[in-house]
Design a protein around this motif. Structure first.
Motif, PDB file in Angstrom:
ATOM      1  N   LEU A  30       0.848  -1.187   0.000  1.00  0.00           N
ATOM      2  CA  LEU A  30       0.000   0.000   0.000  1.00  0.00           C
ATOM      3  C   LEU A  30       0.886   1.239   0.000  1.00  0.00           C
ATOM      4  CD1 LEU A  30      -2.501  -1.134   2.763  1.00  0.00           C
ATOM      5  CD2 LEU A  30      -2.971  -0.972   0.310  1.00  0.00           C
ATOM      6  N   CYS A  31       2.092   1.070   0.474  1.00  0.00           N
ATOM      7  CA  CYS A  31       3.019   2.186   0.647  1.00  0.00           C
ATOM      8  C   CYS A  31       4.413   1.604   0.783  1.00  0.00           C
ATOM      9  CB  CYS A  31       2.642   2.973   1.910  1.00  0.00           C
ATOM     10  SG  CYS A  31       3.029   2.086   3.433  1.00  0.00           S
ATOM     11  N   PRO A  32       5.446   2.438   0.840  1.00  0.00           N
ATOM     12  CA  PRO A  32       6.808   1.870   0.940  1.00  0.00           C
ATOM     13  C   PRO A  32       7.227   1.542   2.376  1.00  0.00           C
ATOM     14  CG  PRO A  32       6.840   4.168   0.174  1.00  0.00           C
ATOM     15  CD  PRO A  32       5.467   3.889   0.652  1.00  0.00           C
ATOM     16  N   TYR A  33       6.359   1.716   3.326  1.00  0.00           N
ATOM     17  CA  TYR A  33       6.808   1.656   4.719  1.00  0.00           C
ATOM     18  C   TYR A  33       6.779   0.269   5.348  1.00  0.00           C
ATOM     19  CZ  TYR A  33       6.857   6.605   4.118  1.00  0.00           C
ATOM     20  OH  TYR A  33       7.149   7.848   3.635  1.00  0.00           O
ATOM     21  N   VAL A  35       7.079  -3.756   4.669  1.00  0.00           N
ATOM     22  CA  VAL A  35       7.458  -4.742   3.652  1.00  0.00           C
ATOM     23  C   VAL A  35       7.423  -6.118   4.289  1.00  0.00           C
ATOM     24  CG1 VAL A  35       8.878  -3.171   2.312  1.00  0.00           C
ATOM     25  CG2 VAL A  35       9.903  -4.455   4.169  1.00  0.00           C
ATOM     26  N   TYR A  37       9.262  -9.705   4.767  1.00  0.00           N
ATOM     27  CA  TYR A  37      10.583 -10.323   4.635  1.00  0.00           C
ATOM     28  C   TYR A  37      10.534 -11.681   5.318  1.00  0.00           C
ATOM     29  CZ  TYR A  37      15.593 -10.846   4.331  1.00  0.00           C
ATOM     30  OH  TYR A  37      16.856 -11.309   4.023  1.00  0.00           O
ATOM     31  N   HIS A  38      10.901 -12.705   4.605  1.00  0.00           N
ATOM     32  CA  HIS A  38      10.761 -14.081   5.092  1.00  0.00           C
ATOM     33  C   HIS A  38       9.286 -14.307   5.445  1.00  0.00           C
ATOM     34  CE1 HIS A  38      15.322 -14.412   6.043  1.00  0.00           C
ATOM     35  NE2 HIS A  38      15.027 -14.425   4.775  1.00  0.00           N
ATOM     36  N   ARG A  40       7.761 -12.400   7.891  1.00  0.00           N
ATOM     37  CA  ARG A  40       7.431 -11.338   8.845  1.00  0.00           C
ATOM     38  C   ARG A  40       7.121 -10.029   8.141  1.00  0.00           C
ATOM     39  NH1 ARG A  40      12.393 -10.574  10.978  1.00  0.00           N
ATOM     40  NH2 ARG A  40      13.135 -12.026   9.415  1.00  0.00           N
ATOM     41  N   ILE A  42       7.674  -6.195   8.197  1.00  0.00           N
ATOM     42  CA  ILE A  42       8.710  -5.325   8.754  1.00  0.00           C
ATOM     43  C   ILE A  42       8.330  -3.869   8.501  1.00  0.00           C
ATOM     44  CG2 ILE A  42      11.147  -4.664   8.574  1.00  0.00           C
ATOM     45  CD1 ILE A  42      11.045  -7.464   9.521  1.00  0.00           C
ATOM     46  N   VAL A  43       8.470  -3.045   9.520  1.00  0.00           N
ATOM     47  CA  VAL A  43       8.314  -1.604   9.325  1.00  0.00           C
ATOM     48  C   VAL A  43       9.666  -1.070   8.879  1.00  0.00           C
ATOM     49  CG1 VAL A  43       7.869   0.599  10.448  1.00  0.00           C
ATOM     50  CG2 VAL A  43       6.489  -1.396  11.022  1.00  0.00           C
ATOM     51  N   LEU A  44       9.746  -0.700   7.618  1.00  0.00           N
ATOM     52  CA  LEU A  44      11.029  -0.320   7.050  1.00  0.00           C
ATOM     53  C   LEU A  44      11.393   1.118   7.427  1.00  0.00           C
ATOM     54  CD1 LEU A  44      13.118  -1.741   5.400  1.00  0.00           C
ATOM     55  CD2 LEU A  44      11.974  -0.976   3.325  1.00  0.00           C
ATOM     56  N   ASN A  45      10.407   1.977   7.413  1.00  0.00           N
ATOM     57  CA  ASN A  45      10.634   3.378   7.777  1.00  0.00           C
ATOM     58  C   ASN A  45       9.393   3.890   8.479  1.00  0.00           C
ATOM     59  OD1 ASN A  45      13.264   4.297   6.649  1.00  0.00           O
ATOM     60  ND2 ASN A  45      12.369   3.516   4.761  1.00  0.00           N
ATOM     61  N   PRO A  46       9.564   4.900   9.325  1.00  0.00           N
ATOM     62  CA  PRO A  46       8.400   5.398  10.054  1.00  0.00           C
ATOM     63  C   PRO A  46       7.483   6.239   9.167  1.00  0.00           C
ATOM     64  CG  PRO A  46      10.338   6.695  10.590  1.00  0.00           C
ATOM     65  CD  PRO A  46      10.811   5.575   9.703  1.00  0.00           C
ATOM     66  N   ARG A  53      -4.345   3.030   5.924  1.00  0.00           N
ATOM     67  CA  ARG A  53      -4.982   1.797   5.440  1.00  0.00           C
ATOM     68  C   ARG A  53      -4.378   0.574   6.096  1.00  0.00           C
ATOM     69  NH1 ARG A  53      -4.282   2.827  -0.843  1.00  0.00           N
ATOM     70  NH2 ARG A  53      -2.329   3.629  -0.012  1.00  0.00           N
ATOM     71  N   ARG A 132      13.556 -21.794  -0.192  1.00  0.00           N
ATOM     72  CA  ARG A 132      13.709 -22.076   1.230  1.00  0.00           C
ATOM     73  C   ARG A 132      12.393 -22.044   2.018  1.00  0.00           C
ATOM     74  NH1 ARG A 132      18.194 -18.367   3.628  1.00  0.00           N
ATOM     75  NH2 ARG A 132      17.035 -16.759   2.548  1.00  0.00           N
TER      76      ARG A 132
ATOM     77  N   THR C 405      17.098  -3.578   9.006  1.00  0.00           N
ATOM     78  CA  THR C 405      15.704  -3.577   9.453  1.00  0.00           C
ATOM     79  C   THR C 405      15.011  -4.867   9.040  1.00  0.00           C
ATOM     80  OG1 THR C 405      15.745  -1.199   9.110  1.00  0.00           O
ATOM     81  CG2 THR C 405      13.608  -2.179   9.503  1.00  0.00           C
ATOM     82  N   LEU C 406      15.227  -5.276   7.810  1.00  0.00           N
ATOM     83  CA  LEU C 406      14.609  -6.523   7.344  1.00  0.00           C
ATOM     84  C   LEU C 406      15.114  -7.709   8.154  1.00  0.00           C
ATOM     85  CD1 LEU C 406      14.750  -6.107   3.453  1.00  0.00           C
ATOM     86  CD2 LEU C 406      12.753  -5.901   4.930  1.00  0.00           C
ATOM     87  N   CYS C 593      -1.715   8.813   2.148  1.00  0.00           N
ATOM     88  CA  CYS C 593      -1.457   7.419   2.500  1.00  0.00           C
ATOM     89  C   CYS C 593      -1.035   6.689   1.231  1.00  0.00           C
ATOM     90  CB  CYS C 593      -2.715   6.790   3.089  1.00  0.00           C
ATOM     91  SG  CYS C 593      -2.484   5.087   3.625  1.00  0.00           S
ATOM     92  N   GLY C 594       0.094   6.034   1.297  1.00  0.00           N
ATOM     93  CA  GLY C 594       0.624   5.383   0.100  1.00  0.00           C
ATOM     94  C   GLY C 594       2.018   5.894  -0.209  1.00  0.00           C
ATOM     95  N   CYS C 595       2.353   7.066   0.371  1.00  0.00           N
ATOM     96  CA  CYS C 595       3.707   7.587   0.176  1.00  0.00           C
ATOM     97  C   CYS C 595       4.163   8.382   1.387  1.00  0.00           C
ATOM     98  CB  CYS C 595       3.778   8.453  -1.077  1.00  0.00           C
ATOM     99  SG  CYS C 595       5.381   9.248  -1.223  1.00  0.00           S
TER     100      CYS C 595
END
Lengths: 377, 208, 644
Positions: A30-33, A35, A37-38, A40, A42-46, A53, A132, C405-406, C593-595
């Motif tokens: 929905l957004c870049p924040y 993602v 991974y494996h 889980r 993950i909140v990549l950025n605040p 949403r 995997r 982070t990942l 929301c979305g960016c």
């Protein structure tokens, strides 16, 4: 019982950090924040948007079950144990060769392929086993592509993330094969919550085929378990046969059997708080059949709960086209399923109470909800 | 030479050139100072560069004297002229080195601090900047130097335009010929030509 | 033509302190100069490199300061004049060799120029190199203005040959990076031929081998040289006094503080009351000279940067001669009159003088100051340091942070010195959690990599620049590999010593003098050492992140990822835009929301702006370097690049 929609910060606190994240993928793409991974989220950025949403669609943020039921189902179809039931069948894919590609009776693949062929949908979203033992949702347009991805997955697949992506592409009519939590997330999208910004192309969703689901496993913990016995590359499949209380891992060199108590320790924490085994928010839900205690016989059949008119129409198509083979429903079969589902609900509520420390606090559920009233947890 | 007898408005006469790393602050201070050395003045330049070049504020302190070498740091409140390649840097410098009699020449083009880009800090409007600078100076010239430099084909010429404007101010004896003499040491052809154009544009900017 | 080649004696030029030092070395007729770059010292060798061919010099950027001193020492042993240059912390690196060099002695004149950085304007320390002079027992000179920077450098070579020892000349940022009028001296012709004599008697300083043993004997010789220096310094013209015959107060100072002190006396109009003793030879101090001036008054203020080096040494002389000169009142660092940290300024000296002599002084009219401070506070937002537009480090740290982070195990990065240090500032990704000396990122990571048996379960990463790799990271990497440290080392290879202005290093195919040189391959070195090596372009965001995660998940031994991408300020890239980048306003969804402004709020490139009125992102054409990395992060693909 309207619940306030909040943002990423609260989603992280209330769901991800609280061990409630199912990994359904509803907050992804929905957004870049956020993602995936494996296995889980993950909140990549605040992100500092107050009402997002991600929070609105998450199946583990507070929810009004009564409103959901009223929105989607006919009161007369509702059962307290397994949600709405319009009809119940024991079926399998008619084509024996295709069944070999499937986990059990191949019903899900057969119905999804049929929906594609008949134009009910133009895109099907299914889970795919990637490297995997990690999974991802993929959007496919050809029936054959569905059959290639037919096996059960024991690690969560962020299938809704793929829906989020596909719904913003050229796809017009989308069908999704969804676990209970994924179907639940899609249902929350269908409620069209009021948001200050961001689109919600949920009207493209035309079909949800639910999967019965007891639990998923934590990828890291499963790896630890498997590492002791076999390499990941050797594994061809796995299953939890009813009544046997074991996890069977199929490898090229034979079957490895893990006692359920070992497997229990690998279960994803979020699954302990899930009240839905039968994917109640689907058009129809499919699980492995239980026939007279004979596993080998049961193994090639599925049981199907039809929940909506869309589900009824698809089953009618399947019968008329000969896509599915129908089996008599043994007496007491539905009751057995209801009993098992009821137990799962009670256990989940107990676990929630244990987690919150209060019988009045069911975390994402509402203790005052009429639908939960009869469950003595 | 007549100008050798030029009496400095004060001795030392203190100039601060300020801007953001990468705007050509150091080059501007060198060019200006070399013109003055050729005129027989004693110059001391103090510069801040290194890590500060990476997005930070940079400053050159130029002390012009007929007597000798001064501290490479101008004492607080003792700037006579501030040449700002970036407008808010003029405000920042005034807080430390300004006084009611200071002259300010400021380029109008902002370079946003990272905190402004992220939205955590506010960058003042052109009008707010103008009011602040007017309030804190004896006289202010706002010059669209970067826009003019872009017009010449290269925004890096901003610093030369600003030096041209300062020359025209007439506080120190600097003429176009002084500029040519200095630039000819390192540049030829088109590059020299475009720098002369920039210097001239700067001089004209102060006339209007 | 470089001003350093000016042949007209007495002609006047505007030179930077570092240029003046370089000119001084040329006037002394040096043959060899070696250095490791470091602000504020780098321009000395850069200027010498430019004239290397014309002046018949050998000039090199050595792999580190110790090697630089060794290279220069060899020239001295062969009878040539040589210079080595470093910043303050470089002296720590060179100090082991320096200790032995003091013992062995020199032959041709040899000078160490060290440029300290009081206030750490371009450093992550404000180390004091002067203490090495006393500790290692070599003479120390400190020029008090630009002319002296040149003249003392030239004289230092003569002094070195007279004493047969290394001479240390210490500059500071405000001397090295400041400029002033300088009158040129005679450029000396170099007629010396290199010859190394080693088969004479073992103790023969001219013909024997160059050794620091027998230690007690050589140490005694060294102390004799210091004694001789002490005597010579009594007469040095670089120690000067200005002021009244009977001052109320005597300032004793050196280096740039001379200029601050002089200005402070001027500002307070104290020329008739305060005397200024400027010392150019600050170790060993000439006791008779000190005695003479200490006798003038009972009140002494010592002005210096950073630690009380001069203060302590003067106090020793004052104590030893107390019977003759009487009891003095000292002001300086120890009593808090002058700050013990940071750089000084005329204003700080003014404030010291006004306190001691009780003279009121207001630098700025209070009403004006109040207004100006308010304007600065409200209208001049702080300018945090940030990676430049087009900087590979922004992309590298974007990948590192995303990978950490990942990975989700709270991994962290150990760092050291270079532009990549800027990760700790608002413009960075804030992944750096330790920051120390050159190469320390890898060394500290090597240590963290041994701590899992004690419960440390966070993944450990180190970053290291290409020049830093050769400087001091290689031994640390060997250590980590040999001891099976579970770490990932990321080498941020931007093809040059970028922070200090693009000096060459062994990983490039060019040397300081612009000649072709064999390139030493970092990836091959790491592989040969036994690390698992991967190479990526940090501008390829998905591939770099994936590789980093793969390496971190491999829990056995040392993994090295080399991120190759030239610095945006490199001569090859500067002013050459690869892409024209712009924002398609129809696609940009801004704060929705979305960016939610990922590009400006999180990515933080100085050239990528947020247009508040339009509520869209915008590229500043003047600042944009055209790397195109931001196009890969926009979720809407609204940032568009076209090949320029």
């Amino acid at each position: 019982m309207a619940h306030q929609i909040m943002g990423q910060k609260e989603l992280k606190e209330q769901v991800q950090d609280a061990g409630l994240c199912t990994g359904c993928g509803a907050c992804i793409n929905l957004c870049p924040y956020q993602v995936f991974y494996h296995d889980r989220t993950i909140v990549l950025n605040p992100c500092d948007i107050k009402a997002g949403r991600c929070y609105a669609f998450c199946p583990r943020t507070p929810v009004d079950l009564q409103a959901l039921h009223a929105h989607f189902f006919q009161e007369s179809d509702l059962t307290p144990e397994i949600g709405p039931v319009k009809a119940f069948f024991i079926v399998r894919a008619a084509d024996a060769e295709q069944r070999k590609q499937a986990q059990h009776g191949g019903t899900v693949s057969a119905l999804m392929s049929l929906a594609l062929q008949e134009g009910m949908i133009d895109t099907a979203i299914v889970a795919e086993n990637q490297e995997r033992f990690l999974h991802a949702g993929v959007a496919v347009q050809q029936p054959m592509e569905i059959w290639e991805r037919g096996k059960s997955k024991f690690i969560v697949s962020p299938t809704v993330a793929e829906f989020n992506r596909a719904a913003r592409s050229d796809a017009e009519r989308i069908g999704v094969v969804a676990t209970p939590c994924q179907a639940f997330a899609l249902a929350k999208m269908r409620l069209k919550p009021e948001l200050s910004s961001g689109d919600n192309p949920i009207d493209k969703l035309k079909l949800v085929i639910g999967l019965f689901c007891g639990f998923t496993l934590s990828w890291a913990k499963l790896l630890d378990l498997l590492h002791k016995k076999t390499g990941l590359d050797a594994i061809t499949g796995m299953d939890v046969p009813p009544g046997k209380d074991v996890l069977e891992i199929y490898t090229e060199e034979g079957v490895l059997v893990f006692p359920m108590e070992d497997v229990q320790a690998c279960i994803r924490e979020a699954c302990r708080y899930c009240i839905d085994t039968t994917a109640e928010y689907a058009d129809l839900s499919v699980g492995s059949a239980r026939l007279s205690g004979n596993w080998e016989e049961s193994r090639s059949w599925n049981q199907v709960i039809v929940r909506t008119d869309v589900g009824m129409a698809l089953m009618a198509l399947a019968r008329n086209s000969g896509t599915l083979e129908f089996h008599d429903v043994p007496t007491g079969n539905l009751e057995m399923l209801k009993k098992a589902a009821w137990e799962k609900k009670r256990t989940a509520l107990k676990n929630l109470v244990e987690k919150s420390g209060s019988a009045d606090d069911l975390i994402y559920l509402d203790a005052r909800d009429r639908l939960l009233a009869d469950l003595k947890y | 030479m007549i100008v050798k007898k030029f009496k400095l408005p004060s001795d030392p006469y203190n100039i601060i050139i300020t801007g953001v790393g990468g705007q050509g602050n150091v080059m501007a201070s060198r060019v200006l100072s070399n013109m003055l050395v050729n005129r027989g003045f004693m110059i001391t330049i103090g510069e801040t560069f290194g890590a500060s070049q990476r997005g930070g504020a940079v400053m050159s302190h130029i002390r012009v004297s007929s007597k000798g070498t001064w501290s490479p740091q101008i004492p607080k409140g003792k700037a006579d002229v501030i040449i700002a390649l970036e407008p808010i840097e003029a405000i920042r410098v005034l807080a430390a080195y300004g006084h009611p009699g200071v002259f300010v020449l400021a380029n109008t083009r902002p370079v946003y601090p990272v905190g402004v880009i992220t939205g955590e800090l506010n960058y003042p409007s052109r009008e707010e900047i103008k009011l602040s600078l007017q309030e804190l100076s004896a006289q202010l010239w706002l010059i669209d130097a970067t826009d003019q430099a872009i017009g010449l084909g290269n925004p890096i010429l901003t610093n030369i335009i600003m030096i041209g404007a300062f020359a025209k101010l007439g506080k120190l004896p600097i003429l176009l010929d002084d500029f040519i003499k200095v630039m000819e040491q390192t540049l030829t052809g088109d590059k020299l030509e475009i720098n002369l154009k920039a210097f001239t544009l700067g001089m004209e900017a102060l006339e209007t | 033509m470089s001003k350093l080649l000016e042949v007209r004696e007495g002609s006047c030029h505007l030179l930077m302190g570092n240029e003046a030092i370089a000119r001084g070395a040329l006037e002394a007729g040096i043959n060899v100069a070696a250095a490791y770059p470091g602000t504020p010292s780098s321009e000395i060798l850069e200027n010498l490199a430019q004239v290397a061919k014309v002046r018949n010099l050998y000039v090199e950027w050595s792999t580190n300061e110790k090697v630089a001193m060794e290279v220069a020492a060899a020239a001295s042993f062969a009878g040539l004049r040589s210079l080595c240059v470093m910043k303050q912390n470089g002296v720590n690196v060179a100090s082991d060799f320096m200790l032995h060099l003091a013992g062995s002695g020199t032959r041709g004149g040899m000078v160490l120029v060290t440029c300290d950085d009081p206030g750490a304007l371009s450093s992550v320390n404000e180390g004091e190199s002067r203490h090495f002079a006393r500790m290692i027992e070599v003479p120390l000179l400190e020029p008090g203005d630009f002319q002296e920077a040149k003249d003392m450098t030239r004289w230092a070579f003569e002094l070195s040959e007279e004493l047969r020892t290394l001479i240390m000349l210490r500059s500071v940022t405000r001397m090295s990076h400041a400029s002033g009028n300088i009158s040129m001296g005679k450029l000396q012709d170099q007629l010396r031929r290199a010859e190394f004599r080693y088969d004479g008697f073992i103790l023969d300083p001219n013909e024997g081998p160059v050794l620091s043993a027998p230690v007690a004997y050589k140490h005694g010789l060294q102390q004799g040289k210091i004694e001789k220096a002490r005597e010579l310094f009594e007469q040095s013209p670089f120690n000067t006094y200005e002021g009244p015959e009977k001052p109320e107060l005597l300032i004793i100072t050196s280096s740039a503080c001379t200029l601050y002190s002089r200005e402070a006396i001027h500002l307070l109009n104290l020329g008739g009351r305060v005397g200024l003793l400027k010392l150019g030879t600050t170790w060993p101090l000439p006791p008779n000279l000190l005695k003479k001036y200490l006798t003038l008054t009972g009140t002494i203020l010592i002005v210096e940067e950073v630690l009380p080096f001069l203060e302590e040494n003067v106090k020793i002389i004052a104590a030893e001669t107390a019977k003759e000169i009487g009891i003095k009142t000292f002001y300086g660092k120890n009593d808090g009159t002058i700050p013990m940290t940071g750089e000084l300024s005329p204003d700080l000296v003014v404030s010291a003088l006004s306190r001691i002599l009780e003279i009121p002084y207001a630098a700025i009219d209070p009403a004006y100051e109040k207004k100006a401070q308010a304007a600065a506070f409200f209208k001049a937002p702080q300018r945090g340091l940030a990676f430049c537009p087009g900087c590979p480090h922004r992309a590298s740290y974007w990948n590192i942070r995303n990978a950490l982070t990942l990975d989700d195990r709270q991994g962290f990065v150990c760092g050291d010195i270079g532009c990549y240090t800027l990760d700790i500032f608002p413009g960075g990704a804030n992944t750096l959690k330790t920051l120390h000396a050159m190469g320390s990122g890898t060394g500290v990571a090597s240590g963290f990599g041994q701590l899992s048996p004690f419960g440390l379960d966070k993944p450990v990463m180190a970053v290291c620049g290409d020049s830093t790799f050769f400087h001091a990271a290689m031994p640390a990497l060997v250590n980590a590999i040999h001891h099976r440290a579970n770490i990932t080392v990321v080498i941020l290879d931007n093809s040059g010593t970028a922070m200090t202005g693009f000096q060459s290093h062994p990983g490039l195919c060019i040397n300081a003098m612009g000649q072709e040189a064999p390139k030493v391959d970092i990836a091959k070195i790491c592989a040969a050492m036994g690390a698992k090596v991967a190479v990526c372009d940090p501008f390829d965001l998905p591939e770099t992140q994936k590789t980093l995660n793969r390496l971190m998940e491999d829990e056995v031994g040392v993994k090295v990822l080399i991120l190759n991408q030239k610095c945006g300020l490199s001569p090859e890239k500067k002013a050459v835009k690869k892409y024209d980048v712009h924002v398609d306003e129809n696609l940009c969804i801004g704060e929705d929301c979305g960016c939610n402004r990922l590009c400006t709020r999180i990515f933080r490139c100085p050239a990528l702006l947020w247009d508040k009125e339009k509520e869209k992102a915008r590229v500043d054409d003047v600042l944009c370097a055209g790397c195109g990395v931001c196009t890969g992060i926009c979720p809407q693909a609204a940032i568009v690049k076209e090949v320029a």
